[in-house]
Structures are given as structure tokens and as C-alpha cells.
Design an enzyme around this catalytic site. Structure first.
Site, PDB file in Angstrom:
ATOM      1  N   HIS A 116       0.822  -1.222   0.000  1.00  0.00           N
ATOM      2  CA  HIS A 116       0.000   0.000   0.000  1.00  0.00           C
ATOM      3  C   HIS A 116       0.855   1.271   0.000  1.00  0.00           C
ATOM      4  O   HIS A 116       0.351   2.345   0.324  1.00  0.00           O
ATOM      5  CB  HIS A 116      -0.969  -0.003   1.184  1.00  0.00           C
ATOM      6  CG  HIS A 116      -2.053  -1.046   1.056  1.00  0.00           C
ATOM      7  ND1 HIS A 116      -2.823  -1.467   2.123  1.00  0.00           N
ATOM      8  CD2 HIS A 116      -2.495  -1.734  -0.026  1.00  0.00           C
ATOM      9  CE1 HIS A 116      -3.692  -2.383   1.695  1.00  0.00           C
ATOM     10  NE2 HIS A 116      -3.513  -2.571   0.405  1.00  0.00           N
ATOM     11  N   CYS A 124       5.232  11.618  -8.552  1.00  0.00           N
ATOM     12  CA  CYS A 124       4.644  12.508  -9.539  1.00  0.00           C
ATOM     13  C   CYS A 124       3.472  11.774 -10.175  1.00  0.00           C
ATOM     14  O   CYS A 124       3.644  10.670 -10.720  1.00  0.00           O
ATOM     15  CB  CYS A 124       5.686  12.881 -10.597  1.00  0.00           C
ATOM     16  SG  CYS A 124       4.961  13.809 -11.975  1.00  0.00           S
ATOM     17  N   ALA A 225       0.686  -8.181  19.560  1.00  0.00           N
ATOM     18  CA  ALA A 225       1.698  -8.635  18.595  1.00  0.00           C
ATOM     19  C   ALA A 225       3.085  -8.744  19.229  1.00  0.00           C
ATOM     20  O   ALA A 225       3.835  -9.675  18.938  1.00  0.00           O
ATOM     21  CB  ALA A 225       1.736  -7.673  17.404  1.00  0.00           C
TER      22      ALA A 225
HETATM   23  C1  BJW Z   1      -3.486  -5.694  16.966  1.00  0.00           C
HETATM   24  C2  BJW Z   1      -2.926  -4.879  17.922  1.00  0.00           C
HETATM   25  C3  BJW Z   1      -1.825  -5.382  18.592  1.00  0.00           C
HETATM   26  C4  BJW Z   1      -4.578  -3.821  17.091  1.00  0.00           C
HETATM   27  N1  BJW Z   1      -1.362  -6.592  18.300  1.00  0.00           N
HETATM   28  N2  BJW Z   1      -3.016  -6.904  16.688  1.00  0.00           N
HETATM   29  C5  BJW Z   1     -16.134  -5.460  -2.582  1.00  0.00           C
HETATM   30  C6  BJW Z   1     -15.627  -6.721  -2.301  1.00  0.00           C
HETATM   31  C7  BJW Z   1     -14.272  -6.981  -2.350  1.00  0.00           C
HETATM   32  C8  BJW Z   1     -13.379  -5.990  -2.658  1.00  0.00           C
HETATM   33  C9  BJW Z   1     -13.853  -4.730  -2.937  1.00  0.00           C
HETATM   34  C10 BJW Z   1     -15.224  -4.469  -2.898  1.00  0.00           C
HETATM   35  N3  BJW Z   1     -15.406  -3.162  -3.214  1.00  0.00           N
HETATM   36  C11 BJW Z   1     -14.197  -2.606  -3.430  1.00  0.00           C
HETATM   37  C12 BJW Z   1     -13.249  -3.549  -3.268  1.00  0.00           C
HETATM   38  C13 BJW Z   1     -11.770  -3.376  -3.388  1.00  0.00           C
HETATM   39  C14 BJW Z   1     -11.200  -2.529  -2.272  1.00  0.00           C
HETATM   40  C15 BJW Z   1     -11.644  -3.065  -0.919  1.00  0.00           C
HETATM   41  O1  BJW Z   1     -11.055  -3.975  -0.363  1.00  0.00           O
HETATM   42  N4  BJW Z   1     -12.674  -2.470  -0.326  1.00  0.00           N
HETATM   43  C16 BJW Z   1     -13.182  -2.954   0.961  1.00  0.00           C
HETATM   44  C17 BJW Z   1     -13.668  -1.768   1.768  1.00  0.00           C
HETATM   45  C18 BJW Z   1     -14.276  -3.979   0.693  1.00  0.00           C
HETATM   46  N5  BJW Z   1      -9.758  -2.632  -2.405  1.00  0.00           N
HETATM   47  C19 BJW Z   1      -9.078  -1.825  -3.182  1.00  0.00           C
HETATM   48  O2  BJW Z   1      -9.611  -0.891  -3.769  1.00  0.00           O
HETATM   49  C20 BJW Z   1      -7.607  -2.126  -3.354  1.00  0.00           C
HETATM   50  N6  BJW Z   1      -7.311  -2.205  -4.749  1.00  0.00           N
HETATM   51  C21 BJW Z   1      -7.845  -3.159  -5.522  1.00  0.00           C
HETATM   52  O3  BJW Z   1      -8.624  -4.003  -5.109  1.00  0.00           O
HETATM   53  O4  BJW Z   1      -7.404  -3.100  -6.829  1.00  0.00           O
HETATM   54  C22 BJW Z   1      -7.946  -4.054  -7.756  1.00  0.00           C
HETATM   55  C23 BJW Z   1      -7.298  -5.401  -7.667  1.00  0.00           C
HETATM   56  C24 BJW Z   1      -8.018  -6.529  -8.049  1.00  0.00           C
HETATM   57  C25 BJW Z   1      -7.421  -7.774  -7.996  1.00  0.00           C
HETATM   58  C26 BJW Z   1      -6.120  -7.929  -7.572  1.00  0.00           C
HETATM   59  C27 BJW Z   1      -5.430  -6.818  -7.205  1.00  0.00           C
HETATM   60  C28 BJW Z   1      -6.027  -5.568  -7.244  1.00  0.00           C
HETATM   61  C29 BJW Z   1      -6.754  -1.027  -2.764  1.00  0.00           C
HETATM   62  C30 BJW Z   1      -6.846  -0.996  -1.268  1.00  0.00           C
HETATM   63  C31 BJW Z   1      -6.012   0.170  -0.727  1.00  0.00           C
HETATM   64  C32 BJW Z   1      -6.117   0.274   0.789  1.00  0.00           C
HETATM   65  N7  BJW Z   1      -5.447   1.456   1.214  1.00  0.00           N
HETATM   66  C33 BJW Z   1      -5.390   1.768   2.649  1.00  0.00           C
HETATM   67  C34 BJW Z   1      -4.772   3.178   2.798  1.00  0.00           C
HETATM   68  C35 BJW Z   1      -3.266   3.130   2.496  1.00  0.00           C
HETATM   69  C36 BJW Z   1      -2.577   4.414   2.774  1.00  0.00           C
HETATM   70  C37 BJW Z   1      -2.657   4.811   4.236  1.00  0.00           C
HETATM   71  O5  BJW Z   1      -2.059   4.160   5.113  1.00  0.00           O
HETATM   72  O6  BJW Z   1      -3.323   5.821   4.499  1.00  0.00           O
HETATM   73  O7  BJW Z   1      -4.573   0.797   3.319  1.00  0.00           O
HETATM   74  S1  BJW Z   1      -6.953   1.597   3.467  1.00  0.00           S
HETATM   75  C38 BJW Z   1      -6.296   0.993   4.991  1.00  0.00           C
HETATM   76  O8  BJW Z   1      -6.778  -0.350   5.257  1.00  0.00           O
HETATM   77  C39 BJW Z   1      -4.776   0.866   4.746  1.00  0.00           C
HETATM   78  C40 BJW Z   1      -4.480  -0.442   5.405  1.00  0.00           C
HETATM   79  O9  BJW Z   1      -3.269  -0.962   4.887  1.00  0.00           O
HETATM   80  C41 BJW Z   1      -5.685  -1.273   5.095  1.00  0.00           C
HETATM   81  C42 BJW Z   1      -5.880  -2.454   6.003  1.00  0.00           C
HETATM   82  O10 BJW Z   1      -6.064  -2.053   7.328  1.00  0.00           O
HETATM   83  P1  BJW Z   1      -5.485  -2.954   8.506  1.00  0.00           P
HETATM   84  O11 BJW Z   1      -4.016  -2.951   8.443  1.00  0.00           O
HETATM   85  O12 BJW Z   1      -6.140  -4.266   8.494  1.00  0.00           O
HETATM   86  O13 BJW Z   1      -5.892  -2.077   9.789  1.00  0.00           O
HETATM   87  P2  BJW Z   1      -7.236  -2.169  10.693  1.00  0.00           P
HETATM   88  O14 BJW Z   1      -7.255  -0.936  11.506  1.00  0.00           O
HETATM   89  O15 BJW Z   1      -8.415  -2.454   9.877  1.00  0.00           O
HETATM   90  O16 BJW Z   1      -7.000  -3.460  11.608  1.00  0.00           O
HETATM   91  C43 BJW Z   1      -5.994  -3.523  12.602  1.00  0.00           C
HETATM   92  C44 BJW Z   1      -6.049  -4.898  13.246  1.00  0.00           C
HETATM   93  O17 BJW Z   1      -4.984  -4.980  14.174  1.00  0.00           O
HETATM   94  C45 BJW Z   1      -7.355  -5.147  14.027  1.00  0.00           C
HETATM   95  O18 BJW Z   1      -7.873  -6.446  13.683  1.00  0.00           O
HETATM   96  C46 BJW Z   1      -6.903  -5.155  15.507  1.00  0.00           C
HETATM   97  O19 BJW Z   1      -7.601  -6.103  16.299  1.00  0.00           O
HETATM   98  C47 BJW Z   1      -5.447  -5.546  15.380  1.00  0.00           C
HETATM   99  N8  BJW Z   1      -4.600  -5.015  16.461  1.00  0.00           N
HETATM  100  N9  BJW Z   1      -3.695  -3.706  17.987  1.00  0.00           N
HETATM  101  C48 BJW Z   1      -2.031  -7.327  17.348  1.00  0.00           C
HETATM  102  N10 BJW Z   1      -1.216  -4.636  19.559  1.00  0.00           N
END
Ligand code: BJW
Length: 244
Positions: A116, A124, A225
Site C-alpha cells: 500500500h 509525480c 503482537a
Molecule cells: C493488533 C494490535 C496489537 C490492534 N497486536 N493486533 C467489494 C468486495 C471486495 C473488494 C472490494 C469491494 N469493493 C471494493 C473492493 C476493493 C477494495 C476493498 O477492499 N474495499 C473494501 C472496503 C471492501 N480494495 C481496493 O480498492 C484495493 N485495490 C484493488 O482491489 O485493486 C484491484 C485489484 C483486483 C485484484 C487484484 C489486485 C487488485 C486497494 C486498497 C487500498 C487500501 N489502502 C489503505 C490506505 C493506504 C494508505 C494509508 O495508510 O493511508 O490501506 S486503506 C487501509 O486499510 C490501509 C491499510 O493498509 C488497510 C488495512 O487495514 P489494517 O491494516 O487491516 O488495519 P485495521 O485498523 O483495519 O485493523 C488492525 C487490526 O490490528 C485489528 O484487527 C486489531 O484487532 C489488530 N490489532 N492492535 C495485534 N497490539
């Protein structure tokens, strides 16, 4: 006895950096608490209000460089696992992080994909050229390659954009025999589907997280973690081939 694990893929999310002082996204006091996701994590949001988006990432970029933000024992354990794998012939290791912080590389990880993007880089929008960047980025800043003000954006992947290095990730998932998912809620695709790809390759799949998610891994380990990852890594290292 031969090691059951010769090819390991690890996926990490915001939870692995929580104990280092970086907020997760979806917690009640998370990064998005004061923002609409559409405003700060989509190309459309950036197009309609780049000032808000730059403010959001400038704040996070500044925070990441504070001296108290450091890798924690979970980051270090994964660097140790990579090192141990690298000492053994024909063993493969890939760490795929959804995080844009630099805590994995600061802990020593090298076989690393930032799917990501990276907070300390900008690019750019016109040429795709990527630059290291540690300061604030403003709407009117002139691009270093095309000299056009406004062409620079954070080097991150927003919703609707293609995550980075997907072919490398897919290849690693196709051949892995152990898949670990650490500190991610499993809400965002394609990352949320990696464990299913690994399963179809025959891998043992393990979730290490604070809270249960809706995903069906072979094994679930719950806790902080910084505690559960080093313990699990020790267990894996004990099962690797002995060093000759
Ligand atoms: C602990 C802890 C501790 C806390 N110890 N644990 C419908 C169905 C399916 C897919 C889609 C859909 N509609 C749209 C889509 C696609 C879409 C998507 O997934 N949408 C969903 C909302 C459904 N995805 C995309 O658009 C992606 N691109 C894409 O799909 O392109 C097409 C493609 C097709 C086929 C193959 C390949 C590509 C792009 C996604 C981009 C996400 N970007 C972000 C922002 C990045 C920049 C930034 O940082 O600002 O990425 S969004 C945000 O979420 C960020 C993160 O990386 C990502 C995941 O979040 P994460 O890391 O899971 O954080 P949390 O907060 O959700 O969870 C934290 C966890 O830690 C919790 O479970 C806690 O319990 C735990 N925790 N403390 C251990 N101490």
C-alpha cells in the site's frame, strides 16, 4: 528430520505497529476517527480536496519521524525469521506489509513489499517517478521532475487503485507452505484474500491478531503482537532445518 517450512509469506497490517505508537485504522480512536474514508483514502477525495489529504499524510509523516516511534519486538522477530530462513539453502521468505510506516525495514527486514505504498515517499502523478520525502507536502509544491505545481501526491495506494508488486506477491503465495497474517482486520482486498490463495497452495495458515476476525485460518493466536509474534517465530525457527 526435514523442516516442514521452506517458503514463508507473512502479511502484516496496522496492528503490528500499534504498540510502536501508530494508530490502527478501524479502532474507535483510529486514524479515520476524524476523517471520512472517501475523503482521505480515495483518488476522488484527493482530486476534490487535496489540502485535507496532504494535512492527513503530513501529520502521519511527521509522527513517524518522532524519536519515540520505534520498531517493537514483533517487527524484530520477523527480521530474525527472515535472517534464519536466509541461512538455509532453498528457503524462501517474503514479508508483505499493508503498512506505509518504515518500522519493518528499521527492524532489519529486507525481503519486504509495501503493497500500500510508503509514507516517506511521494510521487509525480504524471510520470510516476518516486522521491524520498520527509517534510510536509503542500498543494502548490513544484514537482521535481516535471516542474508542475500540484502533480505530487503521497506514494500510497488508495481504494480503487492497484496495490504494488502484485505479481511478486502472487508468486510467493503460490509456492508458500506457511502463511502468517499479523495485525490486520481482513477488511481490505486483495490482502484479505491472501490466506485463501495460500491455502489453495497447500500452506498452513495462521492468524496472529488482537481480536478475532471473520477469516478462517488453520490456526488462530490472539494477543498483543509484541508478545505473540516473537513466541510464534521462536516456534517456527525451532522447526527449521538445523544449520550445517
Ligand atoms: C493488533 C494490535 C496489537 C490492534 N497486536 N493486533 C467489494 C468486495 C471486495 C473488494 C472490494 C469491494 N469493493 C471494493 C473492493 C476493493 C477494495 C476493498 O477492499 N474495499 C473494501 C472496503 C471492501 N480494495 C481496493 O480498492 C484495493 N485495490 C484493488 O482491489 O485493486 C484491484 C485489484 C483486483 C485484484 C487484484 C489486485 C487488485 C486497494 C486498497 C487500498 C487500501 N489502502 C489503505 C490506505 C493506504 C494508505 C494509508 O495508510 O493511508 O490501506 S486503506 C487501509 O486499510 C490501509 C491499510 O493498509 C488497510 C488495512 O487495514 P489494517 O491494516 O487491516 O488495519 P485495521 O485498523 O483495519 O485493523 C488492525 C487490526 O490490528 C485489528 O484487527 C486489531 O484487532 C489488530 N490489532 N492492535 C495485534 N497490539
Amino acid at each position: 528430520m526435514t523442516s516442514p517450512y521452506r517458503s514463508i509469506v507473512v502479511l502484516t497490517g496496522a496492528g503490528i505497529s500499534a504498540e510502536s505508537g501508530i494508530q490502527t485504522f478501524r479502532a474507535s480512536d483510529g486514524l479515520w476517527e476524524n476523517h471520512r474514508v472517501e475523503d482521505v483514502a480515495t483518488p476522488e477525495g484527493f482530486a476534490s480536496n487535496p489540502v485535507i489529504v496532504h494535512q492527513f499524510y503530513n501529520g502521519r509523516r511527521h509522527q513517524l519521524q518522532q524519536p519515540h516511534i520505534r520498531p517493537n519486538p514483533a517487527h524484530s522477530a520477523l527480521a530474525r525469521l527472515e535472517y534464519e530462513m536466509s541461512q538455509r539453502p532453498d528457503h524462501k521468505f517474503l514479508l508483505v506489509t499493508q503498512n506505509i510506516d518504515n518500522l519493518h525495514e528499521r527492524a532489519g527486514s529486507r525481503e519486504l513489499v509495501h503493497m500500500h505504498g510508503e509514507l516517506l515517499k511521494i510521487r509525480c502523478a504524471e510520470s510516476g517517478l518516486i522521491f524520498e520525502h520527509r517534510d510536509n507536502l503542500q498543494v502548490g509544491d513544484e514537482c521535481r521532475c516535471c516542474r508542475v505545481p500540484g502533480n505530487l501526491r503521497p506514494h500510497v495506494v488508495w481504494f480503487g487503485e492497484m496495490p504494488l508488486e502484485m505479481p511478486r506477491i502472487t508468486r510467493a503465495l503460490d509456492e508458500c507452505d506457511l502463511f502468517l497474517s499479523i495485525g490486520t482486520s481482513g477488511n481490505v482486498y486483495p490482502a484479505a484474500g491472501f490466506y485463501e490463495s495460500a491455502k489453495s497452495s497447500g500452506a498452513h495458515t495462521v492468524e496472529l491478531n488482537l481480536d478475532p476476525t471473520h477469516s478462517h485460518f488453520d490456526e488462530h493466536i490472539y494477543g498483543q503482537a509484541s508478545e505473540i509474534v516473537p513466541a510464534f517465530v521462536d516456534r517456527v525457527i525451532r522447526q527449521l532445518d538445523p544449520l550445517t
